[in-house]
Design a protein around this motif. Structure first.
Motif, short mmCIF file in Angstrom:
data_model
loop_
_atom_site.label_atom_id
_atom_site.label_comp_id
_atom_site.label_asym_id
_atom_site.label_seq_id
_atom_site.Cartn_x
_atom_site.Cartn_y
_atom_site.Cartn_z
N VAL A 10 24.03 -21.80 14.91
CA VAL A 10 23.74 -20.40 14.62
C VAL A 10 23.50 -19.63 15.91
O VAL A 10 23.99 -18.50 16.11
N ALA A 11 22.75 -20.25 16.81
CA ALA A 11 22.43 -19.56 18.06
C ALA A 11 23.70 -19.26 18.85
O ALA A 11 23.87 -18.14 19.37
N ARG A 15 28.35 -15.12 7.28
CA ARG A 15 29.13 -16.37 7.26
C ARG A 15 28.67 -17.34 8.37
O ARG A 15 28.67 -18.56 8.18
N SER A 16 28.30 -16.78 9.51
CA SER A 16 27.89 -17.66 10.61
C SER A 16 26.40 -17.95 10.58
O SER A 16 25.92 -18.69 11.44
N THR A 31 31.51 -28.91 16.64
CA THR A 31 31.92 -29.99 15.77
C THR A 31 31.44 -31.33 16.33
O THR A 31 30.99 -32.21 15.58
N GLY A 32 31.54 -31.45 17.63
CA GLY A 32 31.03 -32.67 18.25
C GLY A 32 29.55 -32.85 18.02
O GLY A 32 29.06 -33.97 17.81
N LEU A 37 29.88 -23.28 9.12
CA LEU A 37 29.24 -22.55 10.21
C LEU A 37 30.06 -22.54 11.49
O LEU A 37 29.72 -21.81 12.42
N VAL A 38 31.07 -23.36 11.55
CA VAL A 38 31.84 -23.43 12.81
C VAL A 38 33.29 -22.99 12.59
O VAL A 38 33.72 -21.98 13.15
N TRP A 39 34.02 -23.72 11.77
CA TRP A 39 35.46 -23.46 11.69
C TRP A 39 35.77 -22.13 11.03
O TRP A 39 36.54 -21.33 11.56
N ILE A 40 35.17 -21.89 9.86
CA ILE A 40 35.48 -20.64 9.17
C ILE A 40 34.98 -19.42 9.95
O ILE A 40 35.73 -18.46 10.17
#
Lengths: 271, 626
Positions: free
Chosen positions: B279-280, B190-191, B312-313, B216-219
């Motif tokens: 991802v990193a 997922r990530s 997100t930023g 890639l971020v919130w979930i």
């Protein structure tokens, strides 16, 4: 006397087999409906009537989403990736294993639920390895149903909250499948202003999409396709010689005369 | 009540936002309102928040409130940037649907419900992946469908380990190994961790450019909260197979951190750079999972808060830069920093929020995770990750300081004047739509300046309308006429002839721009500026969070109800007896201790755990594994 849980388990397996084996997406939806409705009944004691109703309504909603996305155009999957007979044999073998091998003692649910769960999990593996979104989505839903059956067998009947959560999950998965197989509105199919102005609020999902390409002659060099029975529709289209049309949804790229993919009564898209 | 309000805001906003997509602005407005309402509701979620749904209790905590507020706030920032850059309004409904699932996942006391809700949140990602790509072979939809199926199977299946059925074989060890392996694979896929990174990186072309924020971020962050809280209390057993799986997770995490940063360093597309950067940093979540320690739970929670806001930023920054200059290729973005210094400041702030500084909460969290999860020989990873992150960010900044490239020079961000305006009028519309959008933003201003020189307002409006197009052109023409009076007075030439020419312009157009129209015009003419401002505000909030402010540090000390639920099940090590019931950890929320103390076991017995929430899956204590 045959217990209702056994009948429900067998029905769930039959629904799963139909869902992953047939080519017509409408039959896929029907198979999924059978599996989704029957799976909560394969537990002992049976869940509350309200939970059964909720699962049934969720199954109907999920099936409707899939049906609706297949209604406006012909969406067909490749059917079984390894052949219906092989699928059936694998399911029977897995069902037998699940029936006779019991890793949990005492079993909290009926052994039929365990057998059906293992059979559905085995059934879902081949579609998940495919390259067709409809089949992958169907396989994922069948896999989730299989795991939920295993939970019913090993842990016991699900609570009402778990039934609700599982219903929402299955609706979400099938809904995601129907969304991802749906044809995408093309930039040329909607009015596009000659140029954006300051302050306009145009939808710009297709910001990067170039203009529709001019008609190009079909390439004579065939695109290399993988060997074996798991070809996807796109690779076959490439093998026919016509380049994939970027304006055509992958599910619409069934070339006429394609050897195995049958075109299913194309209908005019709804206006 | 606040939790119910959050769920209602998310559910209603998602449904109405999707239903109102056809109407464009209304759908977007509903989404924004839903996100704003969700933020407000999340801010009131605390340790006393309770909600009963069917037979499960959703129990809030300080951390779950902060997490949901950060997620909804990040969603609002990104949707504002999307609005300012004219992008799709599909992100808000998808985000709201995901947040509703994540809210249930991190507040449910029933592990089965929590894990299933986490899987539900994943399915909403399909909403942002409906754009057709040109090269359909790497179609992101297939990968997304597989990811949804895998995460659902893994999380629902992992509930089996918590359910703790009476296995006939060698105890629970194989099941725990499978459960841990499944959680690791689910989080990694997922990530977008290495080696599952290819679909994640191509997501920008397969979906909206803003899709990585959701997918890639919130979930993954929400799933990470669930998995880490569970991992810290459930998988602390010694088993050869489990150690092997943990080692594999460690390898994947290290490879993700290093290779992701290296890939961000060598790629040229902003979307790919951002994706690899995310991802990193997601590798630290895998490190927290591999640590299997209570001590790792608190820094992991702190890191996830900063991860959500900072990354997100970064997505918003990339969207704003791409929108400003009409390209996302780094080679064609030479000199971007000179034209949009505000975005440069925002990028620096985002980097600071991501990496932190010695003594900051985020820096401490990252270093703690590496110290707890990796052997001593790999402790240098902290320095390596720091240097690599600085390297690819420095590259972005360095490119921005060079002399402006053609695209950057052509896409006038600030108000042009004089010859530039005339040149802007004479220049044909750019071929790329993004470029034309950026030029169109500048065009009315240029027209206004040109009107200040010699062109009557009607001509200016006509020209702008001709360039801008049919329906939109009428609007643009009107706006250009209005802008003639708004901006011509700001120029020297306009100051000289201002009293007559704006009047002539307005007089010929037959409209009298009032104050509201002027404000509207100025607002619309500075879209790039407002996008930059939104990004800068988001970056500033990220820096504050990275320092532990806004209650982030305090909230990270508290867990989620799944912590307690996991503790209610027997953990094989240390050899449990009734006398050695799980002791309250410092990460537990105080309110949890007030919950009923006896949880019935599956076998009909009761597990005496003074700090346990009621769960149905608790079982009698078992002997040591193996």
């Amino acid at each position: 006397m045959i217990q209702p849980a056994v009948i429900a388990a067998v029905a769930a397996v039959i629904g799963g087999v139909v869902a992953v084996s047939v080519r017509d997406s409408r039959l896929v939806a029907l198979g999924l409906l059978l599996a989704l409705v029957a799976s909560p009944l394969a537990s002992s004691p049976e869940p509350a009537a309200l939970a059964i109703c909720f699962r049934s309504i969720g199954a109907l909603l999920a099936t409707y989403l899939l049906w609706a996305s297949a209604r406006s155009q012909s969406i067909a999957s490749e059917g079984s990736g390894v052949g219906a007979v092989a699928e059936l044999a694998a399911v029977c073998a897995a069902f037998a294993v699940g029936w006779f091998v019991v890793p949990v003692k005492p079993l909290a649910g009926p052994v039929a639920a365990q057998a059906a769960g293992i059979a559905l999990i085995a059934l879902a593996l081949v579609p998940l390895a495919g390259r067709d979104v409809l089949r992958v989505g169907t396989g994922a839903a069948v896999l989730t149903v299989g795991i939920s059956l295993l939970l019913q067998a090993w842990v016991g009947p699900a609570t009402s909250a778990q039934q609700i959560a599982m219903t929402v999950l299955l609706v979400g998965m099938v809904g995601a499948t129907s969304l991802l197989i749906s044809p995408i509105p093309l930039p040329s199919s909607r009015p596009v202003p000659a140029g954006p102005s300051a302050g306009d609020d145009v939808e710009s999902d297709s910001d990067d999409l170039p203009a529709p390409p001019a008609a190009t002659p079909a390439r004579t060099v065939s695109k290399p396709t993988p060997a074996g029975p798991l070809h996807d529709a796109e690779s076959r289209v490439g093998a026919v010689g016509a380049p994939p049309d970027p304006q055509v949804s992958p599910n619409q790229r069934f070339a006429p005369g394609s050897p195995r993919v049958r075109r299913l009564h194309p209908r005019d898209p709804r206006q | 009540m606040s939790l119910l309000a959050f769920l209602v805001a998310c559910g209603a906003g998602s449904v109405l936002g999707l239903a109102g997509r056809a109407s464009g602005r209304a759908g977007r407005l509903v989404g924004l309102v839903g996100l704003f309402a969700a933020i407000l509701a999340a801010l009131f979620i605390g340790s006393t928040t309770r909600l009963s749904v069917a037979d499960v209790t959703l129990a809030g905590s300080e951390y779950s409130g902060r997490f949901l507020a950060c997620a909804a706030g990040s969603g609002l920032v990104l949707c504002l940037v999307a609005l300012a850059s004219g992008r799709s309004g599909r992100l808000a409904p998808a985000a709201l649907a995901s947040f509703a699932g994540l809210a249930v996942a991190i507040t449910a006391v029933d592990p089965g419900v929590a894990l299933t809700a986490g899987a539900v949140a994943t399915t909403a990602g399909a909403l942002v992946l409906t754009r057709q790509t040109i090269d359909s072979e790497p179609d992101g939809r297939l990968a997304e469908m597989r990811t949804i199926g895998l995460v659902a199977a893994v999380f629902v299946g992992a509930a089996m380990a918590l359910a703790h059925p009476a296995w006939t074989g060698q105890g629970d060890s194989p099941v725990f190994v499978l459960g841990f392996c499944g959680l690791g694979i689910g989080l990694a896929v997922r990530s977008g961790a290495v080696p599952f990174h290819v679909p994640a990186v191509r997501m920008g072309s397969g979906g909206s450019p803003l899709a990585p924020a959701l997918l890639l971020v919130w979930i993954p962050a929400g799933l990470g909260v669930v998995a880490i809280s569970w991992s810290a209390t459930t998988f602390g057993i010694h088993s050869d197979w489990l150690e092997a799986v943990v080692a594999a997770v460690q390898v994947v995490a290290v490879a993700t951190i290093v290779l992701g940063a290296l890939a961000a360093l060598v790629h040229d597309e902003l979307e790919e750079i951002v994706a690899y950067s995310i991802v990193a940093d997601a590798g630290f979540v895998l490190l927290a999972l591999a640590a299997r320690s209570d001590a790792a739970a608190e820094p992991a929670r702190m890191w996830l808060l900063a991860f959500i806001v900072a990354k997100t930023g970064l997505v918003a920054w990339a969207a704003a830069v791409s929108h400003s200059f009409g390209t996302s290729n780094l080679g064609r973005l030479r000199g971007w920093l000179r034209r949009t210094p505000l975005l440069g400041l925002a990028l620096v702030a985002i980097v600071i929020a991501t990496l932190g500084w010695p003594g900051s909460a985020v820096f401490g969290a990252r270093s703690t995770l590496i110290r707890l999860a990796l052997p001593e020989g790999l402790q240098l990873l902290l320095v390596g990750a720091f240097v690599l992150s600085l390297a690819y960010t420095g590259r972005l900044l360095l490119v921005g300081l060079l002399s402006p490239a053609e695209d950057v020079a052509a896409a006038t961000v600030s108000a042009p004047a004089g010859d530039d305006a005339v040149a802007a009028l004479a220049t044909p519309a750019p071929t790329k739509r993004r470029g034309s959008r950026a030029a169109a933003v500048a065009l009315p201003t240029a027209t206004a300046s040109a009107a200040g020189e010699a062109v009557p307002g009607k001509v200016a409006g006509t020209v702008a309308g001709t360039v801008a197009g049919t329906d939109a052109g009428k609007v643009a023409g009107t706006l250009a006429v209005a802008s003639a009076s708004a901006t011509a007075t700001a120029t020297d030439q306009g100051a000289k002839d201002g009293p007559t020419r704006p009047q002539a312009a307005t007089g010929e157009s037959g409209t009298t721009p009032d104050l509201l129209r002027k404000l509207l015009t100025v607002w619309r003419l500075n879209r790039t500026l407002e996008a930059s401002l939104v990004v800068a505000v988001g970056a500033a909030v990220a820096v504050i969070l990275a320092s532990g402010g806004l209650g982030a540090s305090d909230a990270s000390q508290f867990g989620i109800p799944l912590d307690t639920a996991a503790r209610a099940t027997s953990t094989p090590l240390p050899p449990p007896t009734l006398a050695t019931a799980p002791t309250p950890a410092p990460t537990l929320a105080p309110h949890i201790t007030a919950l009923p103390s006896i949880s019935p076991g599956a076998g009909g017995s009761a597990n005496l755990s003074p700090s346990a929430a009621p769960v149905k899956t608790a079982v009698p204590v078992h002997g040591p594994a193996n």
